[in-house]
Write a protein that holds these residues in place. Structure first.
Motif, PDB file in Angstrom:
ATOM      1  N   ARG A 102     -10.883 -98.944 -25.088  1.00  0.00           N
ATOM      2  CA  ARG A 102     -11.584-100.181 -24.715  1.00  0.00           C
ATOM      3  C   ARG A 102     -13.075 -99.932 -24.535  1.00  0.00           C
ATOM      4  O   ARG A 102     -13.484 -98.841 -24.146  1.00  0.00           O
ATOM      5  CB  ARG A 102     -10.977-100.730 -23.435  1.00  0.00           C
ATOM      6  N   PRO A 103     -13.913-100.952 -24.797  1.00  0.00           N
ATOM      7  CA  PRO A 103     -15.362-100.766 -24.672  1.00  0.00           C
ATOM      8  C   PRO A 103     -15.759-100.442 -23.231  1.00  0.00           C
ATOM      9  O   PRO A 103     -15.086-100.859 -22.278  1.00  0.00           O
ATOM     10  CB  PRO A 103     -15.930-102.125 -25.083  1.00  0.00           C
ATOM     11  N   HIS A 109     -10.555 -96.683 -30.751  1.00  0.00           N
ATOM     12  CA  HIS A 109     -11.090 -95.558 -29.971  1.00  0.00           C
ATOM     13  C   HIS A 109     -11.005 -95.791 -28.470  1.00  0.00           C
ATOM     14  O   HIS A 109     -11.541 -95.030 -27.687  1.00  0.00           O
ATOM     15  CB  HIS A 109     -12.544 -95.290 -30.381  1.00  0.00           C
ATOM     16  N   THR A 129     -14.815 -99.602 -18.059  1.00  0.00           N
ATOM     17  CA  THR A 129     -14.399-100.789 -18.831  1.00  0.00           C
ATOM     18  C   THR A 129     -14.791-102.063 -18.096  1.00  0.00           C
ATOM     19  O   THR A 129     -15.056-103.083 -18.721  1.00  0.00           O
ATOM     20  CB  THR A 129     -12.878-100.778 -19.068  1.00  0.00           C
ATOM     21  N   ARG A 150     -17.221 -96.456 -28.244  1.00  0.00           N
ATOM     22  CA  ARG A 150     -16.820 -97.293 -27.107  1.00  0.00           C
ATOM     23  C   ARG A 150     -18.022 -97.873 -26.354  1.00  0.00           C
ATOM     24  O   ARG A 150     -17.869 -98.736 -25.499  1.00  0.00           O
ATOM     25  CB  ARG A 150     -15.969 -96.475 -26.138  1.00  0.00           C
ATOM     26  N   TYR A 151     -19.214 -97.332 -26.625  1.00  0.00           N
ATOM     27  CA  TYR A 151     -20.385 -97.766 -25.858  1.00  0.00           C
ATOM     28  C   TYR A 151     -21.185 -98.813 -26.627  1.00  0.00           C
ATOM     29  O   TYR A 151     -21.161 -98.850 -27.857  1.00  0.00           O
ATOM     30  CB  TYR A 151     -21.304 -96.570 -25.593  1.00  0.00           C
TER      31      TYR A 151
END
Length: 590
Positions: free
Chosen positions: A563-564, A561, A541, A474-475
């Protein structure tokens, strides 16, 4: 009642036996008191009476009389079949009779040489993971010996069969004992349990890691089907129950191991290798009963009428595996009987059951597989030894530390290589392996310090390591042009650790202990002080740079997985929240 009506119709010169197989509880057996004494009279709640003649007898088959009243027991004769009276030789002989002709002679000699000796050692040690009976242990021991043609193969199979239900320490001793009796040498004495028989070279070998080639980020898009890294522990676990899934030798079995040790993953992997097989999974809870199991069967099977009666057969394939997860969770009734387990026992013993119309329904090509966490933790109940004696048993444990590191460095590789394949540090496998080592170290230290005895939610299992690695998707690991990428990745890893571990921890004193663990590992392994500047970092987010971080359209599917996330400091975060509140106020004025 149904049986009673049937036997009363029989002529007096025919003797009838009504057999009641199962746990005895006062609720139904007390109503038979007048049947079992000289009155021989069954009175129904409706007032109907059924009078039996002297040609009708009852047999009750059970393993435990703790819930039977003196009134019941004094009306009956007793026959006690104990473990000591079991004739093991006839059991082994009948098993040998079903073996292929060509290996029968050898098997007979080898069983004579080693089986009894090994069985006595296991019985004397009495260090079972799941309690079972003598016959259960013997059948477990024989289950792996099917079709053994070489002595080395026989020895490994004997160790797996009789040692599969022992705790690890005893299993190790047992392995060494059997090898010394057989005068065979271990390929690697320090890893006795990792020995297997290689049928191609006809030699004993030690398991070694089989790493899947070229894993990519796409392999991790579905949490349910994560790639399996075949470490020696995994291969050993698979070999313990693989023979029981074979088409010719399929047997019901129970896989036991602590929470989060990979039972489901191992089984899923083994099932995926079977041809023309459908898997029906039942997730057991305290409320699960035989009714849920019947629902599952009716969804996945067809009822076919044959010349022997009605039969359940799998719908679209040759066989069905009915997989019961956490079979020791269903709550027993007040007399200690779990209806689910009692139903399974009937199905396994008689290959069928009576439906609601009291018609017999058989089961064909349906295999029962179950898994559970051992130990008497809260909400888990002991399985009756009658059930554990008719299923094969296999216990597995957590992977060892170096194997955990191997698994998670294989998982980290695609995560980091997604964006950092050519990075001077993160492009190298050695650094990735080192990072996995740091993660495993944090996990093990947290596990040792924070246990379920302190708080029931301090249950840290390898699953949390999987979440930790997958959370990194996500990162934005490159961290933009201005940042040091080495430190940025470490910061992200530490931030994710704080969300997974720290947020569960209760009390300021304990939080301080956790912060120290994280600090020591990161400074010791990386000489990095990223943790000092993290107090003001928030990954949310709202901070995500790319277009995905923007507001999502309704109905749009989430990334696999989540939202970023992007980094904001506290001032920016407060700013976003302040704007949000104003927005909200504007939209929701009365």
């Amino acid at each position: 009642t149904n049986s009673a009506r049937q036997v009363v119709r029989e002529p007096p010169d025919i003797t009838s036996w009504i057999i009641c197989d199962g746990d005895i509880d006062p609720e139904w057996i007390e109503s038979l008191n007048s049947v079992l004494d000289d009155n021989r009279l069954l009175t129904m709640p409706s007032g109907e009476r059924i009078q039996f003649g002297p040609n009708v007898n009852f047999v009750f088959e059970t393993h435990d009389l703790s819930c039977a009243s003196p009134a019941t027991i004094s009306r009956m004769g007793m026959i006690f079949l104990s473990d000591e009276d079991t004739d093991l030789n006839s059991l082994i002989k009948s098993w040998l009779r079903n073996q292929p002709e060509e290996c029968r002679h050898n098997l007979e000699n080898w069983i004579g040489d080693y089986f009894e000796k090994a069985l006595n050692w296991v019985l004397k040690q009495n260090d079972y993971v799941v309690e079972t009976s003598l016959v259960g242990t013997v059948m477990n021991g024989l289950s792996h010996l099917h079709g053994c043609t070489e002595r080395g193969q026989f020895i490994i199979s004997l160790i797996r069969g009789l040692g599969g239900n022992l705790n690890m320490k005893s299993r190790q001793e047992f392995t060494k004992e059997v090898f010394s009796w057989a005068r065979e040498s271990l390929p690697n004495p320090s890893k006795a349990l990792d020995t297997y028989y290689d049928s191609e070279t006809e030699r004993l070998m030690t398991y070694h890691l089989k790493k899947p080639e070229n894993l990519t980020a796409d392999d991790f898009s579905n949490i349910q089907t994560l790639p399996v890294i075949q470490t020696p522990d995994m291969q050993r676990g698979l070999d313990y129950f693989k023979p029981w899934l074979g088409f010719d030798s399929k047997q019901p079995f129970l896989l036991v191991g602590p929470e989060g040790c990979g039972k489901g993953m191992l089984l899923r992997y083994a099932f995926s290798q079977l041809r023309s097989t459908q898997i029906a999974t039942v997730h057991c809870s305290a409320q699960t009963s035989s009714r849920h199991l019947l629902q599952k069967l009716s969804q996945t099977c067809l009822i076919i009428s044959t010349n022997t009666g009605r039969v359940y057969r799998p719908k679209d394939c040759e066989r069905l595996v009915l997989y019961l997860k956490d079979i020791n969770l269903p709550k027993p009734d007040k007399w200690g009987t779990s209806t689910l387990v009692a139903f399974l026992q009937q199905v396994l013993t008689y290959q069928g059951f009576y439906d609601e119309n009291l018609e017999w329904v058989g089961l064909e090509n349906i295999q029962i597989v179950a898994s559970m966490s051992a130990g008497g933790t809260l909400g888990r109940h002991k399985l009756t030894s009658r059930f554990t004696s008719i299923v094969r048993l296999c216990a597995i444990d957590y992977p060892e530390r170096d194997q955990l590191q191997t698994i998670y460095s294989a998982y980290l590789e695609p995560v980091l290589h997604k964006n950092l394949k050519n990075h001077p540090a993160w492009g190298s496998l050695a650094k990735i392996h080192q990072l996995a080592g740091s993660m495993v170290q944090v996990y093990e230290q947290v596990r040792a310090k924070f246990t379920v005895d302190d708080h029931s939610h301090y249950l840290f299992t390898p699953c949390i390591l999987t979440q930790w690695v997958l959370g990194l998707f996500r990162y934005d690991l490159t961290g933009g042009p201005s940042t040091n990428t080495l430190d940025n990745v470490l910061e992200v890893v530490a931030y994710e650790a704080r969300r997974l571990f720290r947020d569960k921890i209760v009390g300021a004193k304990k939080l301080h202990i956790f912060d120290n663990i994280l600090m020591k590992v990161f400074q010791g392994d990386w000489g990095s002080d990223v943790l000092d500047n993290m107090a003001d970092s928030y990954y949310v987010t709202w901070g995500a740079h790319n277009e995905l971080g923007a507001v999502m359209a309704p109905g749009q599917t989430l990334p696999p997985h989540g939202r970023p996330l992007g980094k904001l400091n506290s001032a920016d975060l407060k700013d976003v929240i302040r704007k949000g509140i104003i927005h909200y106020g504007r939209d929701n004025q009365e």
